[in-house]
Each structure stands twice: as C-alpha cells, then as structure tokens.
Design an enzyme around this catalytic site. Sequence first.
Site, PDB file in Angstrom:
ATOM      1  N   TRP A 319       0.841  -1.208   0.000  1.00 46.75           N
ATOM      2  CA  TRP A 319       0.000   0.000   0.000  1.00 46.75           C
ATOM      3  C   TRP A 319       0.871   1.250   0.000  1.00 46.75           C
ATOM      4  CZ3 TRP A 319      -0.227   4.051   3.467  1.00 46.75           C
ATOM      5  CH2 TRP A 319      -1.276   4.945   3.300  1.00 46.75           C
ATOM      6  N   HIS A 320       2.003   1.200   0.696  1.00 46.31           N
ATOM      7  CA  HIS A 320       2.849   2.386   0.795  1.00 46.31           C
ATOM      8  C   HIS A 320       3.509   2.730  -0.536  1.00 46.31           C
ATOM      9  CE1 HIS A 320       2.479   1.978   5.184  1.00 46.31           C
ATOM     10  NE2 HIS A 320       2.907   3.215   5.241  1.00 46.31           N
ATOM     11  N   GLY A 321       3.749   1.768  -1.364  1.00 47.32           N
ATOM     12  CA  GLY A 321       4.382   2.085  -2.632  1.00 47.32           C
ATOM     13  C   GLY A 321       4.519   0.867  -3.519  1.00 47.32           C
ATOM     14  N   PHE A 497       2.863   8.234  -1.152  1.00 50.43           N
ATOM     15  CA  PHE A 497       2.223   6.962  -0.862  1.00 50.43           C
ATOM     16  C   PHE A 497       0.721   7.026  -1.085  1.00 50.43           C
ATOM     17  CE2 PHE A 497       5.739   7.260   2.437  1.00 50.43           C
ATOM     18  CZ  PHE A 497       6.680   6.764   1.561  1.00 50.43           C
TER      19      PHE A 497
END
Length: 497
Positions: A319-321, A497
């Site tokens: 999800w962050h990247g 993000f």
Amino acid sequence: MLFNSFSFLFLYLPLVLAGYAVLARWRPRWATGWLALASLFFYGYWDVRYLPLLMASIVFNYLAARRIVAAVPTNRKRWLVLALTANLLLLGYYKYANFFLDSVNALAHTHLHGWAVVLPIGISFFTFTQIAFLVDCYRGLAGEYRFWHYTLFVSYFPHLIAGPVLHHKEMMPQFEQRPGLHAADFAVGLSIFVMGLAKKVLLADPLSTLVAPVFAAGAHPQLVEAWIGALAYAFQLYFDFSGYSDMAIGLSRLFGVKLPLNFNSPYQAANIAEFWRRWHMTLSRFLRDYLYVPLGGNRHGAARRVRNLMLTMLLGGLWHGAGWSFVVWGGLHGLYLVAHQGWTALVGQRAPRLWGRALTFLAVLAAWVVFRAPDLETAGGVLSGMVGVNGLALPHGLAAYAAYLPAHASFTGIRWIDFSGAGIPVLLLAMLLAFVAPNTQEIFRHYAPCVEQIFHRKGSLLWAWRPRMAWSLAFSLLFLGCVFSMNRVSEFLYFQF
C-alpha cells in the site's frame, strides 16, 4: 498546494475560513457545501486533470453504498464485490501498473512499454476511506447520508493528501452538526497547526541534507556515514509525518471538526506491536478491521495467525508504494510481529521497557533503510555500512588519536555527511524530542482546557488578557520562525504513498 506553502498560508486558508465564517452565520446549510467545494479546489490545484477521477470515485461509491443499503440481503454481497472490485482496479491501475510492467520485464527479460501512469495524489487514502464505508454499509453499520456530507467526508482537504484514513462514524456526525467558528477551537487549532509546521520546517526539512547523499545509488557509505544517514531519515520521516498529522488536526479544528489521532510517539514504543498502535494509527486500524480480522485474525490456530499477520503486513507494505523495497519492508514488520508474538507466548511477559524500546527502535531503523532506499541493492549497501562491512572512515581531525581507534579505521574523511551545516545539531535535537519529550497530543491534553478557557467569551474579562497575550505571542514567534525558514517549499514524504 502544500500546507507549508505561502499560497496556502496567506491566500487559500484565509479565503476558505472567511467564506465558511460568513456562510455559517448567514446560510448554515451552505457552509458544508462551501467546505466541500474548497476541498475539491484544493485537490484540483495539484493537477486539475485528476479532479474528475476523484469526483467519479465519490459519485460511484456514494451510489454503490445506497444500492448496498437498499438491496435485499441476498444481493448485498454482489453489489459489495462489484464496488470493491472497481475501487481496487482503479487503485491497482494507477499505483501498480508501472510496477507490474517493470517486474515482468525484469523476470522475463522483456522490454514492454506503453503505461506511463502518473500516480494521482492521495488515491490510496480516499480509496481506503471509501472501501471501509462500503464494507460498513454491507455490515449494516452505516446509514444514509447527504451527498454533500459524503463528498466532504471523502475530499476533506486536511486529510485528503496524506491521511488520516477517516472513518464515517467519527466524521459524519460532526459534518451534520450546525457549522460555526469558535474562538476556543480557533486558538487550539491554530496552535496545533503551528507546532506541526515547526516540526516540518525546522526539524524534518533540515535533516534531508544528511539523507540524500547516503541513500544515493552507488554511495556505499561507511560506518559513521551509514548510521548518520539512517538515523537522519528515521527522524526526518518521524517529524515530517508527525508534523503533517498535527497540521491536519489543527486545520480541521479551525472549522470545529476533530480528526482522529494518527501519531503518538511511536519511537517510545516498548515493542513492535505497540509501535504499530502508535505509528499511522488510522491505517493500522484499517488493516486490522478490514483485512486482518476478515482473514481470520487470531482465530484458527498459530499457523493461520502467522499467515494472516504476514499477509496483512505485506499488503500494508505494498500500500505504501509500488516497489519490492516496500514489500520487503512490510515483510520485515510482519516477521517482527510474529517474533514478538512468539516471544510473548514463550516467556509470558513483556521485555523490560528500556531495552525493549532500544531493540524496537533498532528493528524499525533497519526496516526504514529498506523503505527509503531506491532499490534493494542500495538498501543492502547502507545496511552493510551500518555493520562495518564498507569500512570505517573518520574525519581528518581524528588522525592524532589513531592509536586508540580500530586498526582498520581510515582517516580519508567523511564523504557524504556535512558536519558544518545545521543537520547534525538538528538530528541530535530531533532524537531528544522523539525519545523523551511529550508529543503534541500530550501537551494539549494538559493545556488545551486552559487555552479554551482563556479564549472563551469569558476571556474578555481582565484576568484573561495576560495568558491570552502570552500564548498568542509564543506561537506567533514560532510561526514567524517557520515562515522565515521556508526558503524552499518541500513536499511531505507521505505524499508519494
């Protein structure tokens, strides 16, 4: 438009506040619409091409939620699956299409091209916010709301770009209340906003000069450089995200709306589970309630619990990247949590708080290296430097003490760290504040009642003017210090993000 930009501070925010104040007094029903339109303008200011995408997402999910609520029980799941699939496809295309093509090219040694996708800012946050709303509609935990209230809930500008991940139960009742501006809310909100701005401008931004050279491709930092660069990034991210969280809460409080806490001194956590209860708290809540628990949570035995925990953290990392470094970062935290649960089950007690905090921070620090590095090779180079594999380089001035230092130490000088600038003193101050000082919530939990009292209508009495002046003067000076330090406007790290 950034919270730490002159256009936001001296143009956008005053105009939005003025319009909201006028409408709240003379046309209360229009005030929510004004705030929603201002939030949409805030988003479109970044790139107007993606404003229709945000609006289409809002309209689609609003109609899908109404359909889920109105459907007979046998059809509710179909509508939910359809809506969730549409949201995940949207997020997957914009955030992971390039990552997918790059991975295919790397594995299959191909040269596929054609998807030059630009990531719409904030798409992860407004998508997760709406997914939680749809699931709660399916569970019968969400009611029907007016379209303007829902639009504001999704697009509310204090949270839209970098969180927190809002929940309808926390926000909708506040949006449905009669709008208005109050002196006490304004004083507290502005004070929290200025503290967040100071964290960003005076602490996080100066640390960037220590981070970029160490994490550059091919840098191969040596022991001292690697540790300073890793620590600098850990505290740059800490105060950048903490600053944004404070600024979001403060901005929202100006309008009389309270956002959920999202940051609570995570580097003071005594174990990794406590860290995740303190870092990005609303994302942790979302992952727990809408991913970990539906997967089975702690039920069905230890093996299933480990699987669910690893899947949750791997997806949280993704999800962050869109990159393998984020996947590895999520996997590391999954392993940390599994090890913590195993330790607790084996020993039956928590580790002593002092060395528990130290061990937790070191584990988090190692994971941040992977998180920050542009690729896994660079991350490996920095981690190798932190354990001395790349050698030990020391400043020229320490050559006189060679007899007292390790035999393999060289005095060729530090290549990537500038000791003459403000970076090192700021790093030491940042470490002291993060490890020891109370956070913004703790400060205002103690002082906010006093502030609200002196800025209340009764504050016009003679006794109140001195504390009011002292409070206002202190934060005015802090704000001026931030403004004079804003020679280069920098984005918040969580924007990517």
